[in-house]
Scaffold this motif. Structure first.
Motif, PDB file in Angstrom:
ATOM      1  N   UNK A   1       0.856  -1.186   0.000  1.00  0.00           N
ATOM      2  CA  UNK A   1       0.000   0.000   0.000  1.00  0.00           C
ATOM      3  C   UNK A   1       0.894   1.239   0.000  1.00  0.00           C
ATOM      4  N   UNK A   2       0.888   2.031  -1.073  1.00  0.00           N
ATOM      5  CA  UNK A   2       1.774   3.207  -1.145  1.00  0.00           C
ATOM      6  C   UNK A   2       1.380   4.272  -0.138  1.00  0.00           C
ATOM      7  N   UNK A   3       2.385   4.978   0.380  1.00  0.00           N
ATOM      8  CA  UNK A   3       2.191   6.072   1.320  1.00  0.00           C
ATOM      9  C   UNK A   3       2.917   7.303   0.788  1.00  0.00           C
ATOM     10  N   UNK A   4       2.347   8.479   1.068  1.00  0.00           N
ATOM     11  CA  UNK A   4       2.938   9.724   0.559  1.00  0.00           C
ATOM     12  C   UNK A   4       2.948  10.779   1.651  1.00  0.00           C
ATOM     13  N   UNK A   5       3.973  11.593   1.665  1.00  0.00           N
ATOM     14  CA  UNK A   5       4.035  12.771   2.529  1.00  0.00           C
ATOM     15  C   UNK A   5       3.691  13.985   1.670  1.00  0.00           C
ATOM     16  N   UNK A   6       2.691  14.743   2.117  1.00  0.00           N
ATOM     17  CA  UNK A   6       2.257  15.940   1.409  1.00  0.00           C
ATOM     18  C   UNK A   6       2.852  17.162   2.093  1.00  0.00           C
ATOM     19  N   UNK A   7       3.211  18.171   1.309  1.00  0.00           N
ATOM     20  CA  UNK A   7       3.765  19.395   1.866  1.00  0.00           C
ATOM     21  C   UNK A   7       3.367  20.571   0.993  1.00  0.00           C
ATOM     22  N   UNK A   8       3.230  21.738   1.620  1.00  0.00           N
ATOM     23  CA  UNK A   8       3.020  22.953   0.831  1.00  0.00           C
ATOM     24  C   UNK A   8       4.263  23.294   0.018  1.00  0.00           C
ATOM     25  N   UNK A   9       5.411  22.804   0.462  1.00  0.00           N
ATOM     26  CA  UNK A   9       6.642  22.935  -0.304  1.00  0.00           C
ATOM     27  C   UNK A   9       6.686  21.770  -1.291  1.00  0.00           C
ATOM     28  N   UNK A  10       6.495  22.053  -2.574  1.00  0.00           N
ATOM     29  CA  UNK A  10       6.298  21.012  -3.578  1.00  0.00           C
ATOM     30  C   UNK A  10       7.451  20.017  -3.605  1.00  0.00           C
ATOM     31  N   UNK A  11       8.673  20.496  -3.445  1.00  0.00           N
ATOM     32  CA  UNK A  11       9.811  19.578  -3.539  1.00  0.00           C
ATOM     33  C   UNK A  11       9.846  18.576  -2.391  1.00  0.00           C
ATOM     34  N   UNK A  12       9.078  18.829  -1.339  1.00  0.00           N
ATOM     35  CA  UNK A  12       9.060  17.909  -0.202  1.00  0.00           C
ATOM     36  C   UNK A  12       7.950  16.863  -0.287  1.00  0.00           C
ATOM     37  N   UNK A  13       7.134  16.905  -1.342  1.00  0.00           N
ATOM     38  CA  UNK A  13       6.155  15.855  -1.560  1.00  0.00           C
ATOM     39  C   UNK A  13       6.905  14.610  -2.019  1.00  0.00           C
ATOM     40  N   UNK A  14       6.705  13.503  -1.339  1.00  0.00           N
ATOM     41  CA  UNK A  14       7.491  12.302  -1.626  1.00  0.00           C
ATOM     42  C   UNK A  14       6.884  11.510  -2.779  1.00  0.00           C
ATOM     43  N   UNK A  15       7.679  10.586  -3.311  1.00  0.00           N
ATOM     44  CA  UNK A  15       7.197   9.659  -4.334  1.00  0.00           C
ATOM     45  C   UNK A  15       6.878   8.333  -3.650  1.00  0.00           C
ATOM     46  N   UNK A  16       5.621   7.911  -3.678  1.00  0.00           N
ATOM     47  CA  UNK A  16       5.226   6.731  -2.911  1.00  0.00           C
ATOM     48  C   UNK A  16       5.589   5.417  -3.599  1.00  0.00           C
ATOM     49  N   UNK A  17       5.391   4.336  -2.868  1.00  0.00           N
ATOM     50  CA  UNK A  17       5.412   2.958  -3.371  1.00  0.00           C
ATOM     51  C   UNK A  17       6.806   2.329  -3.252  1.00  0.00           C
ATOM     52  N   UNK A  18       6.817   1.023  -3.415  1.00  0.00           N
ATOM     53  CA  UNK A  18       8.040   0.228  -3.529  1.00  0.00           C
ATOM     54  C   UNK A  18       8.468   0.331  -4.983  1.00  0.00           C
ATOM     55  N   UNK A  19       9.687   0.837  -5.210  1.00  0.00           N
ATOM     56  CA  UNK A  19      10.074   1.282  -6.542  1.00  0.00           C
ATOM     57  C   UNK A  19      11.350   0.597  -7.045  1.00  0.00           C
ATOM     58  N   UNK A  20      11.546   0.702  -8.343  1.00  0.00           N
ATOM     59  CA  UNK A  20      12.812   0.336  -8.977  1.00  0.00           C
ATOM     60  C   UNK A  20      13.190   1.470  -9.913  1.00  0.00           C
ATOM     61  N   UNK A  21      14.443   1.498 -10.346  1.00  0.00           N
ATOM     62  CA  UNK A  21      14.941   2.570 -11.218  1.00  0.00           C
ATOM     63  C   UNK A  21      15.601   1.946 -12.444  1.00  0.00           C
ATOM     64  N   UNK A  22      15.240   2.447 -13.602  1.00  0.00           N
ATOM     65  CA  UNK A  22      15.919   2.082 -14.843  1.00  0.00           C
ATOM     66  C   UNK A  22      16.729   3.273 -15.331  1.00  0.00           C
ATOM     67  N   UNK A  23      17.935   2.994 -15.808  1.00  0.00           N
ATOM     68  CA  UNK A  23      18.721   4.016 -16.513  1.00  0.00           C
ATOM     69  C   UNK A  23      18.615   3.739 -18.003  1.00  0.00           C
ATOM     70  N   UNK A  24      18.299   4.760 -18.762  1.00  0.00           N
ATOM     71  CA  UNK A  24      18.051   4.648 -20.196  1.00  0.00           C
ATOM     72  C   UNK A  24      19.275   5.172 -20.955  1.00  0.00           C
ATOM     73  N   UNK A  25      19.773   4.366 -21.897  1.00  0.00           N
ATOM     74  CA  UNK A  25      20.952   4.727 -22.695  1.00  0.00           C
ATOM     75  C   UNK A  25      20.571   4.797 -24.166  1.00  0.00           C
TER      76      UNK A  25
END
Length: 479
Positions: free
Chosen positions: A344-368
């Motif tokens: 179940x994804x969770x998120x932190x909300x903030x009036x400061x946009x850069x402090x809004x988190x990205x929720x969920x269990x994630x992976x990262x791909x690098x694109x070449x």
């Protein structure tokens, strides 16, 4: 891992009060996901260099609470016996994923993801941030300095100005990962294999009846490692001439051709040009010129632009403290919980946009692209895959109207699983392998991303699924 310590109380106190509260509320088996990520790149650079994972792994695997630790916490009068018993038998039970050390990384990306019962995970916050923030900061600064040196050796000389013991020792490790050729910190060589070297201070020269006697004695003692400090009295009129005399009288007759001089003060652009001519006129064309003293990437670049003739740089406090931008702003945030096998994804909300988190269990791909250059990273939900045979649409999360479609690309997952069920399953690479990985990964970045000033903004994209999850959570928080 050469250096292990167990300091369980190196932890913000609120992590213990929260963990105690979790147990008191029956949440001890609640599995959660925490991400370590950062929001801004030091010195307004184009990227950071991930470092510190080995020390985090060592800490997690060896984390134990002694009877004395538990009695101290009991003496505070706020912790229940259930929690104190939990600490007595503590062993980390979770999983860790991480981006390998030496990898260029970007804001918003999870450098480390921790999946574990909530109390296990919560108590890792302080040390996780401490080690990842510090070494990533120093590796990032060292990378800038090494790139400014443009192929010339950079030595880390900062131990005496570092902000504490670990800052000196592990700072040397991080600097080596990013390309420094070695360190003045001897214990970093013993514990981590960072090559340590050194020559002399002005006190050596001042202890002898003459500058020449000091140089001669040093060459006789250390004929294969003679770098003479020539600015104690008068660089041009005595230092360099006395060094030339010592080299010719002691080293050249032995067939030794590897030696150098070091300048620690003065106008390096002028002095190194003058020194080079004097050395060449004396037939010592192979003699190296090393400079040190308050150097950073900007001064190094200026010196080379002015035609300074320098073979290597010793860089101290500006490197070991990242003096120009000394805080790496990595954070430790809850991203998801598990209930009945569902994430179940969770998120932190903030009036400061850069402090809004990205929720969920994630992976990262690098694109070449077809040339092998990295053009973007895409953060995805953990069960997503990228199919290179299909066009990939990328957008900039900070400006969603900026979209582009990528074809003929390759994609590589960045994160690796390091710990599973509390056991190490990843073969931690040697320091030299991490250093090599860093160099190879830097070569995949475009020069525009590596600029010191106004670097090109590298795309860090969210997959459409993850973008939708994030938006839905933001919108639902308004009700």
């Amino acid at each position: 891992m050469e250096y292990s310590r167990n300091i369980p109380l190196l932890c913000d106190y609120y992590e213990y009060t929260m963990s105690n509260g979790y147990l008191e509320n029956g949440l001890e088996d609640q599995v959660v996901y925490f991400d370590i990520f950062f929001r801004n790149i030091p010195d307004k650079g184009g990227f950071a260099i991930a470092a510190g994972l080995e020390q985090l792994v060592d800490y997690i695997l060896n984390l134990r609470f002694t009877d004395d630790d538990i009695e101290f916490l009991r003496s505070k009068g706020v912790f229940g016996e259930k929690f104190l018993t939990y600490l007595k038998d503590f062993r980390f039970r979770g999983d860790i994923w991480a981006i390998p050390e030496g990898t260029p990384v970007f804001p918003g990306e999870p450098l480390v993801t921790i999946r574990a019962p909530i109390a296990d995970a919560q108590m890792l916050e302080t040390f996780s941030l401490l080690t990842i923030n510090h070494q990533t900061l120093i590796a990032t600064k060292a990378s800038r300095i090494v790139r400014a040196a443009d192929g010339r050796v950079v030595l880390e000389f900062g131990s005496r100005r570092a902000q504490g013991t670990d800052a000196a020792i592990l700072g040397a490790r991080a600097a080596y990962i990013a390309g420094c050729g070695g360190t003045a910190c001897t214990v970093s060589d013993k514990w981590y294999g960072v090559p340590a070297s050194g020559t002399m201070a002005h006190s050596w020269v001042m202890m002898f009846d003459s500058e020449y006697d000091a140089f001669k004695a040093f060459c006789e003692l250390y004929p294969t490692n003679a770098t003479l400090l020539v600015d104690t009295y008068d660089t041009i009129n005595s230092g360099i001439p006395n060094a030339i005399r010592a080299f010719k009288e002691v080293l050249i007759p032995k067939g030794i051709k590897s030696f150098g001089i070091r300048l620690d003060s003065g106008d390096f652009a002028f002095l190194t040009k003058k020194a080079r001519k004097m050395l060449d006129d004396a037939g010592l064309t192979q003699c190296r010129i090393i400079v040190s003293n308050a150097l950073d990437e900007w001064l190094i670049r200026d010196l080379l632009d002015q035609g300074a003739v320098i073979d290597g740089f010793g860089v101290g406090d500006n490197l070991i403290t990242s003096h120009s931008d000394p805080v790496f702003n990595g954070v430790f945030k809850l991203a998801a919980i598990e209930k009945n096998g569902e994430i179940i994804p969770k998120i932190k909300i903030s009036e400061n946009v850069e402090k809004i988190t990205t929720p969920h269990f994630k992976k990262i791909y690098r694109i070449y692209d077809e040339s092998g250059k990295a053009i973007a990273d895409q953060i995805c939900i953990h069960d997503e895959t990228i199919d290179p045979s299909q066009p990939l649409e990328l957008f900039d999360p900070s400006a969603v109207w900026k979209r582009k479609t990528v074809r003929n690309f390759t994609a590589k997952e960045l994160m690796v699983k390091v710990i599973e069920n509390g056991e190490l399953i990843y073969e931690l690479p040697s320091l030299d392998d991490i250093r090599k990985h860093c160099s190879e990964e830097l070569d995949t970045l475009w020069d525009e991303v590596k600029r010191f000033s106004n670097p090109h903004q590298y795309y860090v994209d969210l997959s459409q699924r993850l973008w939708d999850v994030r938006n839905d959570l933001i919108n639902s928080s308004k009700h």
